[in-house]
Design an enzyme around this catalytic site. Sequence first.
Site, PDB file in Angstrom:
ATOM      1  N   ASP A   1       5.324   9.603   3.151  1.00 56.87           N
ATOM      2  CA  ASP A   1       6.625  10.153   2.763  1.00 56.87           C
ATOM      3  C   ASP A   1       7.798   9.470   3.435  1.00 56.87           C
ATOM      4  O   ASP A   1       8.949   9.728   3.079  1.00 56.87           O
ATOM      5  CB  ASP A   1       6.679  11.646   3.100  1.00 56.87           C
ATOM      6  CG  ASP A   1       6.780  11.882   4.603  1.00 56.87           C
ATOM      7  OD1 ASP A   1       7.617  12.690   5.021  1.00 56.87           O
ATOM      8  OD2 ASP A   1       6.010  11.258   5.357  1.00 56.87           O
TER       9      ASP A   1
ATOM     10  N   ASN B   1       8.395   4.482   7.367  1.00 59.08           N
ATOM     11  CA  ASN B   1       7.336   3.833   8.136  1.00 59.08           C
ATOM     12  C   ASN B   1       6.024   3.751   7.363  1.00 59.08           C
ATOM     13  O   ASN B   1       5.070   3.114   7.831  1.00 59.08           O
ATOM     14  CB  ASN B   1       7.114   4.586   9.454  1.00 59.08           C
ATOM     15  CG  ASN B   1       6.672   6.022   9.229  1.00 59.08           C
ATOM     16  OD1 ASN B   1       7.067   6.648   8.247  1.00 59.08           O
ATOM     17  ND2 ASN B   1       5.871   6.551  10.119  1.00 59.08           N
ATOM     18  N   ASP B   2       5.956   4.375   6.193  1.00 56.64           N
ATOM     19  CA  ASP B   2       4.738   4.315   5.369  1.00 56.64           C
ATOM     20  C   ASP B   2       4.840   3.288   4.253  1.00 56.64           C
ATOM     21  O   ASP B   2       3.872   3.066   3.522  1.00 56.64           O
ATOM     22  CB  ASP B   2       4.451   5.694   4.738  1.00 56.64           C
ATOM     23  CG  ASP B   2       4.287   6.780   5.782  1.00 56.64           C
ATOM     24  OD1 ASP B   2       3.597   6.521   6.782  1.00 56.64           O
ATOM     25  OD2 ASP B   2       4.849   7.873   5.612  1.00 56.64           O
TER      26      ASP B   2
ATOM     27  N   ARG C   1       3.233  18.515  18.413  1.00 58.16           N
ATOM     28  CA  ARG C   1       3.747  17.173  18.688  1.00 58.16           C
ATOM     29  C   ARG C   1       4.398  17.201  20.063  1.00 58.16           C
ATOM     30  O   ARG C   1       5.249  18.042  20.329  1.00 58.16           O
ATOM     31  CB  ARG C   1       4.768  16.771  17.629  1.00 58.16           C
ATOM     32  CG  ARG C   1       4.170  16.609  16.244  1.00 58.16           C
ATOM     33  CD  ARG C   1       5.240  16.644  15.163  1.00 58.16           C
ATOM     34  NE  ARG C   1       6.224  15.591  15.332  1.00 58.16           N
ATOM     35  CZ  ARG C   1       6.127  14.370  14.794  1.00 58.16           C
ATOM     36  NH1 ARG C   1       5.061  14.061  14.084  1.00 58.16           N
ATOM     37  NH2 ARG C   1       7.081  13.479  14.967  1.00 58.16           N
TER      38      ARG C   1
ATOM     39  N   ASP D   1      -0.623   9.409   5.459  1.00 63.60           N
ATOM     40  CA  ASP D   1       0.195   9.739   6.623  1.00 63.60           C
ATOM     41  C   ASP D   1       0.002  11.221   6.916  1.00 63.60           C
ATOM     42  O   ASP D   1      -0.485  11.979   6.074  1.00 63.60           O
ATOM     43  CB  ASP D   1       1.659   9.425   6.296  1.00 63.60           C
ATOM     44  CG  ASP D   1       2.596   9.833   7.422  1.00 63.60           C
ATOM     45  OD1 ASP D   1       2.250   9.565   8.585  1.00 63.60           O
ATOM     46  OD2 ASP D   1       3.642  10.420   7.131  1.00 63.60           O
TER      47      ASP D   1
ATOM     48  N   THR E   1       2.514  13.399   9.202  1.00 63.30           N
ATOM     49  CA  THR E   1       3.773  14.133   9.286  1.00 63.30           C
ATOM     50  C   THR E   1       4.566  13.999   7.995  1.00 63.30           C
ATOM     51  O   THR E   1       4.912  12.894   7.580  1.00 63.30           O
ATOM     52  CB  THR E   1       4.611  13.617  10.459  1.00 63.30           C
ATOM     53  OG1 THR E   1       3.835  13.704  11.656  1.00 63.30           O
ATOM     54  CG2 THR E   1       5.888  14.420  10.608  1.00 63.30           C
TER      55      THR E   1
ATOM     56  N   LYS F   1      13.541  10.611  27.170  1.00 63.13           N
ATOM     57  CA  LYS F   1      12.468  11.396  26.551  1.00 63.13           C
ATOM     58  C   LYS F   1      11.720  10.494  25.575  1.00 63.13           C
ATOM     59  O   LYS F   1      12.285   9.550  25.005  1.00 63.13           O
ATOM     60  CB  LYS F   1      13.016  12.629  25.829  1.00 63.13           C
ATOM     61  CG  LYS F   1      13.667  12.386  24.493  1.00 63.13           C
ATOM     62  CD  LYS F   1      13.941  13.710  23.786  1.00 63.13           C
ATOM     63  CE  LYS F   1      14.439  13.512  22.365  1.00 63.13           C
ATOM     64  NZ  LYS F   1      15.751  12.893  22.253  1.00 63.13           N
TER      65      LYS F   1
ATOM     66  N   THR G   1      -1.712   8.128  11.584  1.00 65.56           N
ATOM     67  CA  THR G   1      -0.569   8.846  12.143  1.00 65.56           C
ATOM     68  C   THR G   1      -0.115   8.218  13.447  1.00 65.56           C
ATOM     69  O   THR G   1      -0.880   7.511  14.110  1.00 65.56           O
ATOM     70  CB  THR G   1      -0.936  10.330  12.377  1.00 65.56           C
ATOM     71  OG1 THR G   1       0.169  11.002  12.974  1.00 65.56           O
ATOM     72  CG2 THR G   1      -2.134  10.461  13.286  1.00 65.56           C
ATOM     73  N   GLY G   2       1.119   8.488  13.807  1.00 66.71           N
ATOM     74  CA  GLY G   2       1.647   8.018  15.082  1.00 66.71           C
ATOM     75  C   GLY G   2       1.466   9.026  16.197  1.00 66.71           C
ATOM     76  O   GLY G   2       1.823   8.742  17.344  1.00 66.71           O
TER      77      GLY G   2
END
Length: 1096
Positions: free
Chosen positions: A789, A792-793, A596, A394, A396, A559, A676-677
């Site tokens: 970390d 989502n991982d 980002r 990952d 971030t 947003k 990564t996203g």
Amino acid sequence: MSTPSTRTVYLNRRPPPPSTPPSCDLTDAPVLILPHYPSNLITTAKYTLVNFLPKNLFEQFRRLANFYFLCLAIIHSTIDSPVSPLTSILPLIFVVSVTAVKQGYEDWLRHREDNKVNNAPATVLRDGRFTGVRWHQISVGDVVKVSDGEEFPCDLLLLASSDPEAKCDVITANLDGETNLKVFVCPSETRELKTEDHLWSLHATVQCQLPHANLYDFKGSLEMYQGSSQATMTPLATENLLLRGARLTNTAWVYGLAIYTGRDTKMALNSKLKNNKISIIDKSMNYFLVFFLVLMVAEIVTCTALKYSVFSQEVINTMWYLDYPKEDSVSFLVIFSYIIPVSLYVTLEMQKFLATLFLQWDEEVTGAGEDEAPKVNTSDLNEELGQVEFLFSDKTGTLTENIMSFRRCSVGGRSYMDADGRLHVAIATDGCAAGEALTRLPEEVVTFLETLALCHTVRVVFPSAEEKQSEAKAGKWPEQQNVNPEYHASSTDEKALVEACARYGVVFLGQREDQVAVEVCGKVRRYTRLQILEFDSDRKCMSVVVREEWSGRLWLLTKGAESSVLRRCRVQTDREQRHHDATAAHIDDYALLGLRTLAVGRREINDQQYQLFATQLFQARMMMEGREEAVRKVKSQMEAELTLLGATGVEDLLQEGVQETLESLRVAGIKVWVLTGDKVETAVNIAYSCGHFKKFMTVLSLTGLQDAENAAARLQQCTQEARGESSYGLVVDGTSLLILLRVMAKDFYELCRVCQAVVCCRMSPHQKAETVKLVKNSKDSPRCAAVGDGANDVSMIQEAHLGIGVMGREGRQAVRCSDVGLAKFKFLQKVLFVHGHWNYVRMANFVNSSFYKNIAFNTPMVFYSAWSAYSTQSVYEGFILTMFNITCTTLPTLVYGLFEQDIPADFLLSRPHLYQRLARNALLAWTVFLKWNLFGLWHAVVMYFGLMLACQDDTCGLPDGQTPDLYLFGMALGTLCTFVVNFKIFLEANHWNLMLVLAMLVTALGYALFYVIYSGLPVMPFVTYGIYFVYYRLYESPALNLTCLLLGVTCLLPDLLEKDLQILHRSRDEADDAEEKEKKEGQEESGEFQKHRRTR
């Protein structure tokens, strides 16, 4: 009887009032039977006093090796065995007993913790009053009071809170590891239930999902009955459910309705989800066991066939004194069965467990914070640290710090930047230099910042719950309290944006009930927040609906990712088109700087539109099946025709040591993929800045693919480009990856194989796991590790052969679900190159030596079969048959497996290329395994035939004309074999330490002391055994002792020669590696120069 699809919960365990009018006859009304649900008793222990013995034995004998030895023990006991049945029974009892004691102790610890938890105090509403009970006495339907700092005893529906906003702050670190505060909300219909009488007099029914393990999914509805009026319905969602294991904070008290208890709680359901990973050494060991079983069968068949081909039945009948067994093959099975090492599994488990302690004690891979020592959640995969070929990481929080800082924004087509805590216009020439600071914010910038200050889920938190309560009761906003707002958020991006707005003069002051206050340039503006449309990975944005109190105007503020928001924005005029294009260009510029990015928009709606939207959203939220899709559809309909306001750029700094670690991994032959996203430009820029992409690399791109035909053409083009001699990198995005994995996964992987670095952008958690699965299940079957970390991982961490969690700011759920947890990404260098290398070498050589020593020990029995006319007579005495694998050879092997360091740590760290020498399970390849066993065969031949030759003269140097018998020969052979096997391990060691020397001495002295006692006790029944006084006779012959010494040296001479050749070969390889490294660095510099020329 059909299984219900939902759960029904009655408040205070009382059914709702009957709907029949009072004047009607109730005698025929059906009696409502309250549903029965599990109690709140938690049991994590596996055993009880009653079932421990049968259940533990059943589990142990499900293992192939243990079941094999159980069958042998039964055979020994039921036939006329050539050796005592105790030789099979005692080792089996020892191994099973050690394992049972270990598992029993671990289960006792679990029982102790269960009792502590189940008897914790709780406060429950019973008979109209709150009463103290124990956790295990709570039932579904009880109203529970939880105070500040307490854990929730079960999964509770939040009914009321002391907080004036009808919210509460919760720490969920025990569940998902995330350290940020989570905010939970009371349903609108129950917020005023502040007293015991209100709670007891209320009738309500909850319909919700059946228990399941997903922490982030709860759907239901609340039906409330107020007197004789019509029942009111309220939708329930995840934000209303307080989970067991979480802790209340910053809130004086809350009331909750027990929904799921005991084994039905989400915490209990998640505790059952265990990884079932098998290490590469375990797989090899299973193959070797099958090989030895086949070898044993071959020995049995050969000896049985030779017996009847050499000796006819008539001859056998005349040899009555040999006492031939009736079951030839079974008797051969008994004496040849010792070729399988009985203590292999228990010793290996012990070694793996103890090896984890060395990693946990290593201060060089321990973080600076509290509780940041390495965590090993499973000891079964230690050796996998030395076999990694692909590393999926990952970005971030793993490669970066996940500490967000606001750096840039684009508003009205102009770019602004943060400098010294103030907003500056970015100079247009390069966009990187700051112009003059804004002394007065333009109206469009104020609108933009005000939107950011409203569109979020950030909370203003006071220093303590008591202070918060006192200030709330006084009705004060932060600007009335002479305190600066302190922001807490579950998203570091949101917190950074709100803090930046506050620096520039647009200060979010907090929320009370539905009222939100924002201070804009010194003036307080108040809004009513009507709806929060939470972020989800499909929409990739979040929105709020607010009403201006001074004007009554309604605004939808949005947003999110620019890929989602920009396409929702209205572009109808030339001005809007220019604004849209300028904002998109600025977003690309920010991404090139590694920032980002988020896009921001808003839309004004009227009351009629909002009422229609609120009604549709309410109906969608009331659905039990398909709720997510229905809610998403309604939200997407509203989040359309937006007016684009601008975009933000937030910086996430690289972690310390990331560049050096990635370079070391590359030199070690480990291919790193960053998943990564983030958007493509951001990810690529970070890849260059952290050294994942090199300047001399040719970076191929598979992004923006819309269909299979386009994807196939682009993939073929990239494959053609990658056939050159340059170094290649690859970039692929999530939408393109969907097509590639579905249609042409094999060709895509072949392209990835030739690339030194891969970056996958805009990835969902599921896509991360699918990418790991693609590589893991490819034809090469490389060993894959995944590091991340955040929550989502977790999916990719659990999919990989080895999951590594990083203790990041997103929480510790990744660490909890991983196999190994580390504080920083940079610690991977020592964990892989040192601990991984050592663990693999230790485990592999332990497995090889375990099979080798049994070849050396068992083969003389095969040879002796010919001398005993295949009578199945054992050449060894019963004790050494029993204890050879348990005590005679175990300690040196175990100590070797704990302390061996074939290469020093600093040498391994300075030469990462040494890591790849052990790749692909090099030390357990069939050639290495057979080499070890050929040495075992050589040792068996030398020992057996050497001693046979020494005993040819009938006396072999014994005094008084004594002749050697089978017991003396077997004693000499067993003693010689024990010492040869142990010295073989000593020779294999590259790190001769005090512990290894002590292990050798303890084994030798222990062996001698036992036989001094065992063969010298002048008491019955020992004096009747043939072993009596044999050990003493062994030392009466200097010639026999000298022969044993010479035979031992002869056995180990080839081993010593091979060891010298290894040292010579290693020295030569080190020189070649240094030369190759210099050559490769020169080629890279040349490649960079050539690429620079082509660019010019």
